[in-house]
Structure formats: C-alpha cells, structure tokens
Write a protein that holds these residues in place. Sequence first.
Motif, PDB file in Angstrom:
ATOM      1  N   PRO A  11       0.825  -1.223   0.000  1.00 28.95           N
ATOM      2  CA  PRO A  11       0.000   0.000   0.000  1.00 28.95           C
ATOM      3  C   PRO A  11       0.855   1.268   0.000  1.00 28.95           C
ATOM      4  O   PRO A  11       0.529   2.238  -0.674  1.00 28.95           O
ATOM      5  N   ARG A  12       1.966   1.267   0.730  1.00 30.90           N
ATOM      6  CA  ARG A  12       2.836   2.453   0.773  1.00 30.90           C
ATOM      7  C   ARG A  12       3.458   2.725  -0.589  1.00 30.90           C
ATOM      8  O   ARG A  12       3.553   3.876  -1.014  1.00 30.90           O
ATOM      9  N   HIS A  38       2.174   1.969  -3.458  1.00 35.96           N
ATOM     10  CA  HIS A  38       1.090   2.507  -4.299  1.00 35.96           C
ATOM     11  C   HIS A  38       0.873   3.991  -3.987  1.00 35.96           C
ATOM     12  O   HIS A  38       0.704   4.805  -4.900  1.00 35.96           O
ATOM     13  N   GLU A  39       0.908   4.340  -2.714  1.00 37.89           N
ATOM     14  CA  GLU A  39       0.740   5.732  -2.306  1.00 37.89           C
ATOM     15  C   GLU A  39       1.867   6.610  -2.856  1.00 37.89           C
ATOM     16  O   GLU A  39       1.635   7.715  -3.349  1.00 37.89           O
ATOM     17  N   ILE A  43       1.329   7.110  -6.639  1.00 45.59           N
ATOM     18  CA  ILE A  43       0.266   8.082  -6.908  1.00 45.59           C
ATOM     19  C   ILE A  43       0.754   9.501  -6.626  1.00 45.59           C
ATOM     20  O   ILE A  43       0.496  10.432  -7.401  1.00 45.59           O
ATOM     21  N   THR A  44       1.503   9.678  -5.550  1.00 48.08           N
ATOM     22  CA  THR A  44       2.050  10.996  -5.218  1.00 48.08           C
ATOM     23  C   THR A  44       3.004  11.477  -6.308  1.00 48.08           C
ATOM     24  O   THR A  44       2.973  12.643  -6.708  1.00 48.08           O
TER      25      THR A  44
END
Length: 154
Positions: free
Chosen positions: A108-109, A111-112, A115-116
């Motif tokens: 998840p990190r 992916h974050e 996206i950032t």
Amino acid sequence: MADDVRKSTDLEVWHKNPLERAGWKKNQLIRQLALGELTQARLGEMYGVSQASISRFGTRHRADIEMVRAQLAERAQEGMEHLWAANKVNRVAEYQATAERMNDVNTPRAHEIKITALKAVADELGELPARTQVSIEQSTVTYEIVGMDPETDI
C-alpha cells in the motif's frame, strides 16, 4: 542479405538498454555527456555498459545533449548550473523513475508513493486544475428586537 538486417525500434532499444529505462539515469547521462568532463569509457564503467553503448546513446540523444549544453551555459551565467533540480525535465524524470520503481513493489505504501509521484508530474506539467482558496471570516452578530428591553422584559 540487406533484408536480414533490421533497424531496432525505440521500444526495442528501451527494453534492451538499461540506460534508456530509468528516467533519472538517462537524464543524468545526458547531462554528463553535455558537460564532457568524463570520457565515454569512464562513463561506461560507471553505468555498467561498454564505451560503444555510451557512444550509441550519445548519438541517439544528440539533440538532448546539445539542449542541455545550452541550458548549462545559460545557468552558468545565472549562477545556477549546479542545481539539477532547477530543471523541470530533471524533476519530472525523478518522479517518473520513482513511479517506475514503485511498480515492482506491491505494498500500500508503494502505491501511495507512486500516486504521489504521478500527481507531482501532473502538477509540474500544469495538468491539475487551479485550486481556489476559500477564506472564512468570523463575525459577531447582534440582534435587536424593537420595542423590547432585554433587561426588563425577560
């Protein structure tokens, strides 16, 4: 015999050549070739490729190298030649490389972070709509009832 020889497409070059895959590495090498401080043989050692690969890379990216030379000369006059982050292309390449590295990590990190990085690229390129600032002011409201005295008519 000439039909057997086929020119590589840009996509094939990208898949086969590690210098083309990472945006930051590609831009760094273009900058180093533009500076001309190191030999192609030394650059080949640094990037883990042959001198011939560096030479072919330089030929493929001749226009980019010339553009960087011109930018470096301009920045030298402004006193900013050492600030690689002052160049939008370098910043976007760093974001792209970050996003590409996060493709290989399935958390998840990651992916974050990806996206950032993608949002940062869109922001750099002016693709995001302008954000409007909303200002809220507090004020005091006083009510007056005509014909009534709050001190005596309670």
